[in-house]
Design a protein around this motif. Structure first.
Motif, PDB file in Angstrom:
ATOM      1  N   TYR A 101      47.616  33.300  98.487  1.00 23.99           N
ATOM      2  CA  TYR A 101      47.890  32.801  97.145  1.00 23.99           C
ATOM      3  C   TYR A 101      49.324  32.286  97.068  1.00 23.99           C
ATOM      4  O   TYR A 101      50.180  32.649  97.871  1.00 23.99           O
ATOM      5  N   ARG A 102      49.537  31.457  96.064  1.00 24.79           N
ATOM      6  CA  ARG A 102      50.866  30.951  95.710  1.00 24.79           C
ATOM      7  C   ARG A 102      50.892  30.877  94.191  1.00 24.79           C
ATOM      8  O   ARG A 102      50.093  30.147  93.596  1.00 24.79           O
ATOM      9  N   LEU A 103      51.764  31.667  93.578  1.00 24.14           N
ATOM     10  CA  LEU A 103      51.841  31.737  92.125  1.00 24.14           C
ATOM     11  C   LEU A 103      53.253  31.404  91.658  1.00 24.14           C
ATOM     12  O   LEU A 103      54.230  31.891  92.219  1.00 24.14           O
ATOM     13  N   ASP A 104      53.327  30.573  90.628  1.00 25.71           N
ATOM     14  CA  ASP A 104      54.602  30.159  90.056  1.00 25.71           C
ATOM     15  C   ASP A 104      54.854  30.915  88.758  1.00 25.71           C
ATOM     16  O   ASP A 104      53.932  31.163  87.978  1.00 25.71           O
ATOM     17  N   TYR A 105      56.121  31.246  88.529  1.00 24.73           N
ATOM     18  CA  TYR A 105      56.519  32.008  87.351  1.00 24.73           C
ATOM     19  C   TYR A 105      57.780  31.403  86.746  1.00 24.73           C
ATOM     20  O   TYR A 105      58.623  30.859  87.464  1.00 24.73           O
ATOM     21  N   ILE A 106      57.928  31.574  85.456  1.00 27.65           N
ATOM     22  CA  ILE A 106      59.196  31.352  84.769  1.00 27.65           C
ATOM     23  C   ILE A 106      59.451  32.622  83.971  1.00 27.65           C
ATOM     24  O   ILE A 106      58.604  33.058  83.183  1.00 27.65           O
ATOM     25  N   VAL A 107      60.614  33.220  84.194  1.00 22.49           N
ATOM     26  CA  VAL A 107      60.965  34.484  83.563  1.00 22.49           C
ATOM     27  C   VAL A 107      62.261  34.314  82.775  1.00 22.49           C
ATOM     28  O   VAL A 107      63.223  33.735  83.286  1.00 22.49           O
ATOM     29  N   VAL A 108      62.272  34.809  81.557  1.00 27.87           N
ATOM     30  CA  VAL A 108      63.501  34.935  80.781  1.00 27.87           C
ATOM     31  C   VAL A 108      63.857  36.416  80.840  1.00 27.87           C
ATOM     32  O   VAL A 108      63.066  37.270  80.414  1.00 27.87           O
ATOM     33  N   LEU A 109      65.030  36.699  81.399  1.00 25.28           N
ATOM     34  CA  LEU A 109      65.421  38.076  81.686  1.00 25.28           C
ATOM     35  C   LEU A 109      66.711  38.426  80.958  1.00 25.28           C
ATOM     36  O   LEU A 109      67.711  37.715  81.091  1.00 25.28           O
ATOM     37  N   THR A 110      66.672  39.526  80.213  1.00 29.53           N
ATOM     38  CA  THR A 110      67.869  40.043  79.546  1.00 29.53           C
ATOM     39  C   THR A 110      68.146  41.441  80.091  1.00 29.53           C
ATOM     40  O   THR A 110      67.235  42.265  80.201  1.00 29.53           O
ATOM     41  N   VAL A 111      69.410  41.678  80.439  1.00 29.07           N
ATOM     42  CA  VAL A 111      69.822  42.923  81.083  1.00 29.07           C
ATOM     43  C   VAL A 111      71.010  43.514  80.333  1.00 29.07           C
ATOM     44  O   VAL A 111      71.912  42.787  79.910  1.00 29.07           O
ATOM     45  N   ARG A 112      70.982  44.832  80.179  1.00 29.74           N
ATOM     46  CA  ARG A 112      72.109  45.561  79.605  1.00 29.74           C
ATOM     47  C   ARG A 112      72.441  46.716  80.543  1.00 29.74           C
ATOM     48  O   ARG A 112      71.552  47.501  80.899  1.00 29.74           O
ATOM     49  N   ASP A 113      73.683  46.802  80.958  1.00 31.55           N
ATOM     50  CA  ASP A 113      74.134  47.860  81.868  1.00 31.55           C
ATOM     51  C   ASP A 113      73.279  47.931  83.129  1.00 31.55           C
ATOM     52  O   ASP A 113      72.959  49.016  83.627  1.00 31.55           O
ATOM     53  N   GLY A 114      72.874  46.771  83.632  1.00 29.79           N
ATOM     54  CA  GLY A 114      72.106  46.711  84.872  1.00 29.79           C
ATOM     55  C   GLY A 114      70.628  47.016  84.725  1.00 29.79           C
ATOM     56  O   GLY A 114      69.900  47.018  85.713  1.00 29.79           O
ATOM     57  N   LEU A 115      70.160  47.270  83.501  1.00 26.87           N
ATOM     58  CA  LEU A 115      68.754  47.588  83.269  1.00 26.87           C
ATOM     59  C   LEU A 115      68.105  46.500  82.421  1.00 26.87           C
ATOM     60  O   LEU A 115      68.730  45.938  81.515  1.00 26.87           O
ATOM     61  N   ILE A 116      66.854  46.247  82.681  1.00 28.81           N
ATOM     62  CA  ILE A 116      66.111  45.200  81.986  1.00 28.81           C
ATOM     63  C   ILE A 116      65.767  45.667  80.572  1.00 28.81           C
ATOM     64  O   ILE A 116      65.125  46.710  80.393  1.00 28.81           O
ATOM     65  N   THR A 117      66.203  44.876  79.602  1.00 24.89           N
ATOM     66  CA  THR A 117      65.850  45.171  78.212  1.00 24.89           C
ATOM     67  C   THR A 117      64.736  44.257  77.721  1.00 24.89           C
ATOM     68  O   THR A 117      63.971  44.632  76.845  1.00 24.89           O
ATOM     69  N   LEU A 118      64.662  43.051  78.299  1.00 26.08           N
ATOM     70  CA  LEU A 118      63.576  42.130  77.967  1.00 26.08           C
ATOM     71  C   LEU A 118      63.230  41.297  79.189  1.00 26.08           C
ATOM     72  O   LEU A 118      64.105  40.700  79.808  1.00 26.08           O
ATOM     73  N   TYR A 119      61.948  41.304  79.527  1.00 26.64           N
ATOM     74  CA  TYR A 119      61.421  40.528  80.652  1.00 26.64           C
ATOM     75  C   TYR A 119      60.262  39.723  80.089  1.00 26.64           C
ATOM     76  O   TYR A 119      59.194  40.265  79.832  1.00 26.64           O
ATOM     77  N   ARG A 120      60.501  38.452  79.835  1.00 26.54           N
ATOM     78  CA  ARG A 120      59.459  37.583  79.275  1.00 26.54           C
ATOM     79  C   ARG A 120      58.948  36.705  80.415  1.00 26.54           C
ATOM     80  O   ARG A 120      59.663  35.854  80.925  1.00 26.54           O
ATOM     81  N   ASP A 121      57.701  36.923  80.828  1.00 25.98           N
ATOM     82  CA  ASP A 121      57.125  36.317  82.030  1.00 25.98           C
ATOM     83  C   ASP A 121      56.065  35.285  81.651  1.00 25.98           C
ATOM     84  O   ASP A 121      55.032  35.636  81.102  1.00 25.98           O
ATOM     85  N   TYR A 122      56.369  34.024  81.953  1.00 31.21           N
ATOM     86  CA  TYR A 122      55.438  32.924  81.672  1.00 31.21           C
ATOM     87  C   TYR A 122      54.692  32.589  82.959  1.00 31.21           C
ATOM     88  O   TYR A 122      55.155  31.800  83.770  1.00 31.21           O
ATOM     89  N   TRP A 123      53.546  33.216  83.158  1.00 24.84           N
ATOM     90  CA  TRP A 123      52.711  32.999  84.337  1.00 24.84           C
ATOM     91  C   TRP A 123      51.362  32.479  83.874  1.00 24.84           C
ATOM     92  O   TRP A 123      50.997  32.591  82.712  1.00 24.84           O
ATOM     93  N   SER A 124      50.622  31.927  84.804  1.00 22.62           N
ATOM     94  CA  SER A 124      49.313  31.374  84.476  1.00 22.62           C
ATOM     95  C   SER A 124      48.221  32.403  84.747  1.00 22.62           C
ATOM     96  O   SER A 124      47.962  32.737  85.901  1.00 22.62           O
ATOM     97  N   PRO A 125      47.551  32.901  83.715  1.00 24.74           N
ATOM     98  CA  PRO A 125      46.466  33.846  83.955  1.00 24.74           C
ATOM     99  C   PRO A 125      45.319  33.217  84.733  1.00 24.74           C
ATOM    100  O   PRO A 125      44.643  33.896  85.501  1.00 24.74           O
ATOM    101  N   LEU A 126      45.108  31.921  84.580  1.00 25.43           N
ATOM    102  CA  LEU A 126      44.046  31.257  85.342  1.00 25.43           C
ATOM    103  C   LEU A 126      44.374  31.232  86.828  1.00 25.43           C
ATOM    104  O   LEU A 126      43.524  31.529  87.669  1.00 25.43           O
TER     105      LEU A 126
END
Length: 147
Positions: A101-126
């Motif tokens: 497989y080969r899957l493409d992603y676009i992620v918007v990542l917000t981090v506070r003190d080295g930890l992920i507070t928001l991970y918004r993952d735009y992937w194709s379910p199809l």
């Protein structure tokens, strides 16, 4: 947790995913961190709230997808120092079918003190369902009405 940039945190996450250490990946989330999947379909969750929901979601991943390489990765800064946009491509094989497989992603990542507070993952379910051999099941689930 040692403070790190969003890019460093994302690259650490990818390394842990390649090592199939999903517990360590979950530990990169803040206790109240959120994972969002705006394009999720079928039975896939749209939002995970907190590290433990992320941990439960990630636990079976190595038995489903054998990610072997990040074929492309581009990190785009934003006007916020705690947030980046990451475009990346994962390649590997689907465990159930042994198909590549080969899957493409676009992620918007917000981090506070080295930890992920928001991970918004735009992937194709199809694309993901096709890679996992479950496209027919996903399409079927989209046609069902909730009762």
């Amino acid at each position: 947790m040692v403070s790190s940039t969003p890019e460093e945190t994302f690259r650490r996450m990818i390394g842990l995913m390649l090592a199939k250490d999903m517990n360590a990946v979950a530990n990169l989330w803040a206790a109240d961190g959120i994972a969002e999947f705006p394009f999720a379909a079928g039975s896939s969750p749209r939002v995970l709230r907190g590290r433990e929901e992320v941990r439960a979601y990630l636990a079976p991943y190595p038995e489903l997808m054998d990610m072997r390489e990040v074929a492309a990765l581009a990190v785009r800064p934003t006007d916020r120092t705690d947030t980046v946009v990451v475009e990346w491509t994962a390649t590997g094989r689907t465990v159930a079918t042994s198909r590549p497989y080969r899957l493409d992603y676009i992620v918007v990542l917000t981090v506070r003190d080295g930890l992920i507070t928001l991970y918004r993952d735009y992937w194709s379910p199809l694309s993901a369902a096709a890679a996992a051999g479950g496209l027919a099941g996903l399409i079927d689930s989209l046609g069902r009405k909730d009762t």
